[in-house]
Design a protein around this motif. Structure first.
Motif, PDB file in Angstrom:
ATOM      1  N   LEU A   1       1.943  -1.261  -9.007  1.00  0.00           N
ATOM      2  CA  LEU A   1       0.645  -1.160  -9.680  1.00  0.00           C
ATOM      3  C   LEU A   1       0.930  -0.539 -11.079  1.00  0.00           C
ATOM      4  O   LEU A   1       0.005  -0.774 -12.027  1.00  0.00           O
ATOM      5  CB  LEU A   1      -0.255  -0.089  -8.982  1.00  0.00           C
ATOM      6  CG  LEU A   1      -1.134  -0.616  -7.969  1.00  0.00           C
ATOM      7  CD1 LEU A   1      -1.897   0.398  -7.082  1.00  0.00           C
ATOM      8  CD2 LEU A   1      -2.267  -1.758  -8.623  1.00  0.00           C
TER       9      LEU A   1
ATOM     10  N   ASP B   1      -0.286  -2.091  -4.611  1.00  0.00           N
ATOM     11  CA  ASP B   1      -1.353  -2.774  -3.989  1.00  0.00           C
ATOM     12  C   ASP B   1      -1.316  -3.449  -2.481  1.00  0.00           C
ATOM     13  O   ASP B   1      -0.161  -3.199  -1.806  1.00  0.00           O
ATOM     14  CB  ASP B   1      -2.160  -3.516  -4.634  1.00  0.00           C
ATOM     15  CG  ASP B   1      -1.268  -4.933  -4.880  1.00  0.00           C
ATOM     16  OD1 ASP B   1      -0.211  -5.418  -4.278  1.00  0.00           O
ATOM     17  OD2 ASP B   1      -2.018  -5.740  -5.658  1.00  0.00           O
ATOM     18  N   ASP B   2      -2.388  -3.854  -2.019  1.00  0.00           N
ATOM     19  CA  ASP B   2      -2.014  -4.503  -0.514  1.00  0.00           C
ATOM     20  C   ASP B   2      -1.391  -5.707  -0.217  1.00  0.00           C
ATOM     21  O   ASP B   2      -1.257  -6.147   0.650  1.00  0.00           O
ATOM     22  CB  ASP B   2      -3.589  -4.592   0.005  1.00  0.00           C
ATOM     23  CG  ASP B   2      -4.478  -5.200  -0.869  1.00  0.00           C
ATOM     24  OD1 ASP B   2      -4.188  -5.711  -2.115  1.00  0.00           O
ATOM     25  OD2 ASP B   2      -5.746  -5.171  -0.576  1.00  0.00           O
TER      26      ASP B   2
ATOM     27  N   LYS C   1       0.964  -1.215  -0.069  1.00  0.00           N
ATOM     28  CA  LYS C   1      -0.005   0.156   0.213  1.00  0.00           C
ATOM     29  C   LYS C   1       0.752   1.198  -0.027  1.00  0.00           C
ATOM     30  O   LYS C   1       0.655   1.935   0.807  1.00  0.00           O
ATOM     31  CB  LYS C   1      -0.863  -0.132   1.181  1.00  0.00           C
ATOM     32  CG  LYS C   1      -1.915  -1.100   1.423  1.00  0.00           C
ATOM     33  CD  LYS C   1      -2.868  -1.012   2.298  1.00  0.00           C
ATOM     34  CE  LYS C   1      -3.915  -2.254   2.148  1.00  0.00           C
ATOM     35  NZ  LYS C   1      -4.827  -2.273   3.322  1.00  0.00           N
TER      36      LYS C   1
ATOM     37  N   MET D   1      -5.386   3.459  -5.817  1.00  0.00           N
ATOM     38  CA  MET D   1      -5.522   2.017  -6.393  1.00  0.00           C
ATOM     39  C   MET D   1      -6.611   1.867  -7.264  1.00  0.00           C
ATOM     40  O   MET D   1      -6.600   0.993  -8.269  1.00  0.00           O
ATOM     41  CB  MET D   1      -5.690   1.144  -5.069  1.00  0.00           C
ATOM     42  CG  MET D   1      -4.419   0.982  -4.329  1.00  0.00           C
ATOM     43  SD  MET D   1      -4.798  -0.296  -3.228  1.00  0.00           S
ATOM     44  CE  MET D   1      -3.515  -0.176  -1.923  1.00  0.00           C
TER      45      MET D   1
ATOM     46  N   GLY E   1      -9.267  -2.092  -6.044  1.00  0.00           N
ATOM     47  CA  GLY E   1      -9.065  -0.696  -5.494  1.00  0.00           C
ATOM     48  C   GLY E   1     -10.321  -0.153  -4.786  1.00  0.00           C
ATOM     49  O   GLY E   1     -10.336   0.678  -3.968  1.00  0.00           O
TER      50      GLY E   1
ATOM     51  N   LEU F   1      -8.600  -4.926 -11.233  1.00  0.00           N
ATOM     52  CA  LEU F   1      -7.875  -3.953 -10.421  1.00  0.00           C
ATOM     53  C   LEU F   1      -8.711  -2.817  -9.822  1.00  0.00           C
ATOM     54  O   LEU F   1      -8.340  -2.475  -8.791  1.00  0.00           O
ATOM     55  CB  LEU F   1      -6.824  -3.114 -11.421  1.00  0.00           C
ATOM     56  CG  LEU F   1      -5.485  -4.073 -11.821  1.00  0.00           C
ATOM     57  CD1 LEU F   1      -4.772  -3.396 -12.830  1.00  0.00           C
ATOM     58  CD2 LEU F   1      -4.837  -4.119 -10.608  1.00  0.00           C
TER      59      LEU F   1
END
Lengths: 341, 309, 315
Positions: free
Chosen positions: C104, C98-99, C86, C283, C273, C269
């Protein structure tokens, strides 16, 4: 006779991506009360554009009436009118009927509604009165069962009937001038004749003037009083029906006359056909527009456009052959009054 | 007219029957049985009991006949995941919610869209036209979930005007309806614009002008009706979409509607509910199409009279 | 009429000016303007539409990026790196992470590969099937046509999205080919209808009638008249359908029926997000931006192509 309509120096141009198309070039003429004037010429000669200009109906196209043009109706310049005055004139003083009655009538409105629309636009009458008048009009244009027909939609009528309905709409307010743009072209020959008879009768009865726009000289001879032959946006010859048919002077008029089936000198001969296509109206015409297709073309014709030679009060033609320097040319055999067999 | 309607109705039933049949066999052609697909490590005895309870142990033909019979009685089966919950009850409970949101947004979107389309066409290539068309193109190209997410972020987090999610009060309706309007507004504006431009070039408009009819009357009497006709086809498929089209909006705003339920049934692999809802959605769709045919026939004299003959 | 009020006097002319030479047939038969071919004119009109041309080049750029970025990027689109979860956009991770700590920027372009591939392939498959089906129906006519069109009517009486959902569940796998199958299985119906009606219209036209009367063999009529006159319609149709497929894929991924991780698409995605929208809006921003941009480009290009190719609008 009094002058009803006077067109002065009318020029109309269309703007296309390729340049300015000069569809009508400095045309002047007039229409008297109670007379029929025919505008004749092949497609693209500017006759329809001229007739639409009279009612200022070029709005939706890219056509632009050039400054310096004037169209006087009873002395009042149509081109200078405001919207309100123009709507008063349209449909009540000057009416128009179009070539294709299928597309010229609104498919989702009944015939009755389309006639009453014209009546109620120009006169304060009740719906019932307007409908009564509409029925009367349908009877006048000789549509059988007028009462039932009022409730019909255009697609339920035949081609001839639709054109009659168009005439009924146009005549609803007793106009002084009716512009008929190829009114019979889309119809077959017998219906064509009926419709012209009807128009002629109505004209006499109602005392209106008619501008008949057509490519067919054949229907002109017993319908019109005067004829104007147009070519490439110009009037090349004008005259009374007698003058045009008995003593035509422009080679283009000769060509048109020789193309009418009944006019051939004898039955065995081939029907005359004029070769070539009209000039591209994009190009500036610094010579006689007909020169390239003219059998009698002279070098001068390609150097300079001819001015009108006035032959009588009513008759004139724009051709170098009428110049004193030009050789004398006989009217071709088979047409004209002098040597008609 | 009646004969025409009955004929279309009969045809519609045949189509619905065929669609139901195809869907049934498709769903039942999924390898393995639905119980295993849903819960993997089930003891063998429990599995057999479940299979027998739902009739999955019978031959396919028998299941089919039973299913059709049940359908005719209005019983579209019950949930595998939540035993006892009938598909028909699900529809009864959740459809009104979807109907309210969908109906409102369609009505608003349709009206605004049509008006914008006319406005754009009559001002062709001037600034109102350009503005409306830019908005319309953006409206058709930005996916609903993006619009929804952005609006939700702006109007609930940045400026907390509306509640994020929830259902039950008037303020809950605003955001979802706003998001769902965007699509119809954009589509109808574009469609109506081109339709009006088409009509404007017709010869009968010239005839009307030659009659001296005022610009306003030409628009209201001649242009509007004739350009509106082609939009009727579209409005019917939009009506059909009221109940099914709001999957995304309903899940984003946590609205207890049919669309959200459908999506969760898919994620749960709750086949009987999916099958049942699918039949309902298709039925509504076909019904809307029928409505559209009738509406068209009523408004367009050309069709009306060709049917009578 | 009176462009010049009077002709000049007689002595103003050269001696040979008034000798009749007759019509110059060769010149009068020739067209004054250079004739413009259909495709040449279409290209010119398309090029005039600045928006459409810009959209075309932007699409080209996006396509090149989707091919190049995953190949050249220092990060692997599927590689998780839990140390950098993140992260907001930075010099290292242009679009952030991303998490699960995946880059990304790489993932967006990898997702673009899937989205655009599905969009373009889907539209092409639908167009191909629709053309063959509609063409056969129109060619044979009679009961063959009746039967084939009834089938189309039944197939299209199920809402498209429902069919896609049902098919995705039934096929129960989320590879790109199965997704394409689900989306195209009834998606070709509108194209078939379009092609059939266009073909019928052409075959009833006077110029095909004329060709028949002159004894042109059927195959040549199909090749010379039918296909070229339908082609432009189909090209425009394909352009307009691509965004539809991209959107359907995005929807499926959003609902969880689309491309499965670690592979991804713009829809997937954006969906991922959305869960983090309140705290990590970037995101969702980037994939959504590219969906919207691509759809916009295809729509604008389609508008341009339609205006360029529609013979009715030609002047």
């Amino acid at each position: 006779m009094s002058e009803l309509l006077k067109v002065e120096n009318l020029s109309v141009s269309f703007l296309s991506y390729a340049g300015e198309v000069r569809a009508v070039r400095d045309v002047s003429f007039h229409v008297d009360a109670r007379e029929t004037l025919a505008l004749v010429g092949e497609s693209g000669c500017g006759k329809t554009v001229t007739s639409k200009s009279i009612m200022r109906l070029l709005g939706r196209t890219t056509g632009v009436i050039q400054p310096g043009s004037h169209i006087y109706y009873k002395g009042e310049d149509i081109l200078a009118m405001d919207k309100k005055r123009l709507s008063q004139i349209r449909g009540s003083e000057i009416s128009m009927i179009f070539q294709d009655s299928m597309t010229s009538l609104n498919p989702t409105m009944t015939v009755g509604a389309q006639i009453t629309e014209n009546i109620r636009t120009h006169a304060r009458v009740s719906r019932a009165d307007a409908l009564r008048r509409a029925e009367e009009l349908l009877r006048m244009v000789e549509i059988p069962n007028p009462h039932e027909r009022l409730r019909n939609y255009p697609h339920q009528l035949s081609g001839g009937m639709r054109q009659r309905a168009m005439i009924a709409i146009a005549l609803a307010m007793d106009p002084s001038l009716l512009i008929a743009d190829e009114p019979t072209t889309a119809l077959d020959v017998t219906i064509q004749a009926q419709l012209l008879d009807l128009l002629r009768g109505l004209k006499d009865r109602l005392g209106m003037s008619i501008i008949l726009v057509t490519h067919d000289l054949g229907i002109v001879s017993d319908f019109a009083d005067r004829v104007q032959v147009m070519y490439a946006g110009r009037i090349v010859e004008r005259g009374t029906v007698e003058e045009i048919f008995q003593n035509p002077r422009h080679p283009y008029t000769w060509a048109l006359l020789r193309s009418i089936p009944g006019m051939a000198p004898d039955r065995k001969s081939r029907l005359y056909s004029l070769h070539g296509t009209p000039p591209d109206l994009l190009l500036p015409l610094e010579h006689c527009p007909f020169a390239a297709r003219c059998e009698y073309c002279m070098p001068i014709c390609k150097k300079q456009p001819p001015a009108e030679t006035v032959l009588s009060d009513t008759h004139g033609a724009a051709c170098w052959l009428l110049h004193p320097n030009a050789p004398r040319v006989e009217i071709p055999r088979g047409i004209g009054g002098v040597n008609r067999d | 007219m009646l004969k025409f309607t009955l004929k279309r109705l009969g045809y519609m039933l045949v189509v619905l029957f065929i669609v139901v049949t195809i869907t049934f066999f498709l769903v039942h052609s999924i390898p393995g049985d639905p119980i295993t697909a849903m819960v993997q490590d089930l003891p063998e005895e429990t599995r057999t009991v479940y299979l027998a309870r739902y009739g999955f142990d019978q031959p396919l033909g028998v299941q089919y006949v039973r299913f059709i019979k049940a359908c005719l009685c209005g019983n579209l089966g019950e949930s595998l995941r939540y035993p006892g919950r009938k598909v028909i009850d699900i529809v009864r409970n959740y459809a009104p919610v979807s109907g309210v949101i969908g109906g409102l947004s369609l009505a608003i979107g349709f009206t605004i869209g049509i008006l914008c389309g006319i406005l754009a066409a009559l001002n062709r290539n001037k600034w109102p036209d350009k503005l409306i068309m830019v908005i319309a193109i953006l409206g058709t190209t930005i996916p609903t979930f993006v619009t929804a997410a952005v609006l939700q972020y702006l109007l609930t987090v940045t400026w907390p005007i509306f509640p994020t999610t929830g259902w039950g009060q008037a303020k809950h309706i605003v955001l979802p309806v706003l998001c769902m309007c965007v699509g119809p507004v954009a589509t109808y504006a574009r469609y109506m614009r081109s339709s009006v431009l088409d009509t404007v070039n017709q010869d009968y408009i010239l005839t009307a002008e030659a009659k001296g009819v005022s610009q306003f009357r030409i628009v209201t009497r001649h242009i509007f009706r004739n350009s509106f006709l082609p939009c009727i086809t579209m409005i019917c498929s939009s009506i059909a979409g009221i109940f099914s089209g709001s999957f995304i909006i309903e899940s984003i705003f946590a609205i207890p509607g049919l669309g959200k339920y459908f999506i969760s049934a898919i994620n749960d692999r709750d086949y009987s509910v999916v099958l049942g809802l699918n039949i309902i959605f298709t039925g509504i769709y076909i019904l809307a199409m029928l409505l559209c045919d009738i509406l068209m026939a009523l408004t367009d004299p050309r069709i009306r009279y060709s049917n009578d003959r | 009429m009176s462009q010049i009020k009077k002709n000049p006097p007689s002595d103003a002319f050269a001696p040979g000016d008034f000798e009749i030479v007759g019509a110059d047939t060769a010149q009068s038969e020739r067209f004054a303007r250079r004739p413009v071919t259909y495709w040449g004119d279409a290209l010119r009109r398309f090029r005039q539409n600045k928006l459409a041309v810009a959209a075309f080049f932007l699409l080209l750029l996006i396509t090149i990026m989707t091919i190049a970025v995953p190949m050249l990027s220092p990060y692997d689109y599927a590689k998780q790196d839990l140390k950098v979860r993140k992260q907001w956009p930075s010099a290292d991770h242009w679009f952030g992470t991303d998490d699960l700590g995946r880059d990304l920027f790489t993932r967006v372009w990898q997702g673009g590969r899937v989205s655009i591939a599905i969009g373009v392939l889907g539209a092409l498959i639908v167009a191909a099937v629709g053309c063959v089906y509609g063409g056969i129906a129109a060619y044979f006519g009679g009961w063959v046509d009746m039967l084939m069109m009834r089938i189309v009517e039944i197939l299209s009486s199920v809402p498209n999205l429902l069919v896609i959902i049902m098919m995705s569940i039934i096929l129960d796998s989320s590879s790109i080919p199965t997704l394409l199958l689900a989306m195209t299985i009834t998606g070709w119906c509108p194209v078939a209808r379009l092609v059939r009606s266009q073909m019928l219209q052409i075959s009833r036209s006077e110029y095909v009638m004329a060709a028949r009367v002159m004894g042109v063999p059927p195959l040549q009529i199909v090749l010379r008249h039918m296909i070229p006159n339908t082609l432009s319609l189909i090209i425009v149709n394909i352009t307009f359908r691509v965004p539809g497929f991209i959107f359907s894929e995005a929807f499926l991924s959003y609902v969880g029926l689309g491309v499965q991780p670690p592979n991804t698409s713009w829809g997937a995605l954006a969906s991922a997000g959305q869960a983090n929208l309140l705290f990590y809006p970037y995101m969702m921003l980037f994939p959504s931006l590219f969906i919207a941009l691509t759809m916009l480009c295809f729509t604008l290009m389609g508008d341009g192509l339609r205006d360029a190719l529609d013979p009715k609008l030609r002047r």
